[in-house]
Write a protein that holds these residues in place. Structure first.
Motif, mmCIF file in Angstrom:
data_model
loop_
_atom_site.group_PDB
_atom_site.id
_atom_site.type_symbol
_atom_site.label_atom_id
_atom_site.label_comp_id
_atom_site.label_asym_id
_atom_site.label_seq_id
_atom_site.Cartn_x
_atom_site.Cartn_y
_atom_site.Cartn_z
ATOM 1 N N PRO A 15 72.304 73.456 71.268
ATOM 2 C CA PRO A 15 73.540 74.205 71.047
ATOM 3 C C PRO A 15 73.242 75.696 70.894
ATOM 4 O O PRO A 15 72.304 76.075 70.200
ATOM 5 N N SER A 23 79.265 77.502 69.315
ATOM 6 C CA SER A 23 80.298 76.505 69.053
ATOM 7 C C SER A 23 81.616 77.211 68.801
ATOM 8 O O SER A 23 81.647 78.315 68.247
ATOM 9 N N ASN A 24 82.681 76.567 69.219
ATOM 10 C CA ASN A 24 84.044 77.037 68.939
ATOM 11 C C ASN A 24 84.328 78.456 69.431
ATOM 12 O O ASN A 24 84.971 79.240 68.735
ATOM 13 N N ASP A 79 82.246 74.956 73.665
ATOM 14 C CA ASP A 79 80.909 74.890 73.081
ATOM 15 C C ASP A 79 79.927 75.101 74.215
ATOM 16 O O ASP A 79 80.161 74.648 75.338
#
Length: 161
Positions: A120, A123-124, A107
């Motif tokens: 953020p 992600s992933n 992430d």
């Protein structure tokens, strides 16, 4: 935590051909997850066709594109993902990478500078390159003929935000 940048001591990797590059390995000590924050001063350049020529923390390869957008290499699509996060020309980009070892993904967060928060960005993202069981692989690179500077790297074994 505050921004990962102190502005007084930093390392610059000189852009040249062949590229200025260093790879280091840090002991993982069996951590299932870890977070590393650091600051980069990237040039705005054409994204490399070989992701190994970008900066790397724990299998997450990243760079700025020609327009200053933060990009991460995604091996699941075999190409770069371009974020909506644009870094001002000549500014420090404060990046935090979280690595999940069992899931083999990362992430990515970027420090927004104003509210003491890490936003953020991705992600992933599947890890790329060699996946080392006992070490964290970190690589810094000059970008073509341009310099890349790195400042104040901090590692965390617990979620820092």
């Amino acid at each position: 935590p505050g921004a990962a940048y102190d502005g007084t001591k930093f390392v610059t990797f000189k852009g040249q051909v062949p590229r200025s590059y260093t790879i280091s390995f840090i002991q993982r000590n069996g951590l299932a997850d870890w977070w590393i924050s650091t600051a980069f001063k990237f040039p705005r350049v054409r994204l490399p066709t070989d992701y190994n020529e970008a900066c790397n923390i724990g299998g997450c390869f990243f760079a700025l594109d020609e327009n200053g957008f933060f990009c991460v290499y995604d091996p699941s699509i075999g190409n770069w993902r371009v974020s909506s996060t644009q870094i001002a020309e000549g500014a420090w980009c404060n990046v935090m990478i979280r690595r999940n070892h069992a899931g083999k993904y990362c992430d990515v967060r970027i420090y927004n500078g104003g509210t003491s928060a890490w936003d953020p960005v991705y992600s992933n993202i599947p890890v790329a390159g060699p996946d080392l069981a006992d070490f964290i692989r970190i690589g810094f690179s000059g970008a073509m003929e341009h310099d890349v500077s790195v400042d104040l790297m901090i590692g965390y074994h617990l979620q820092p935000y």
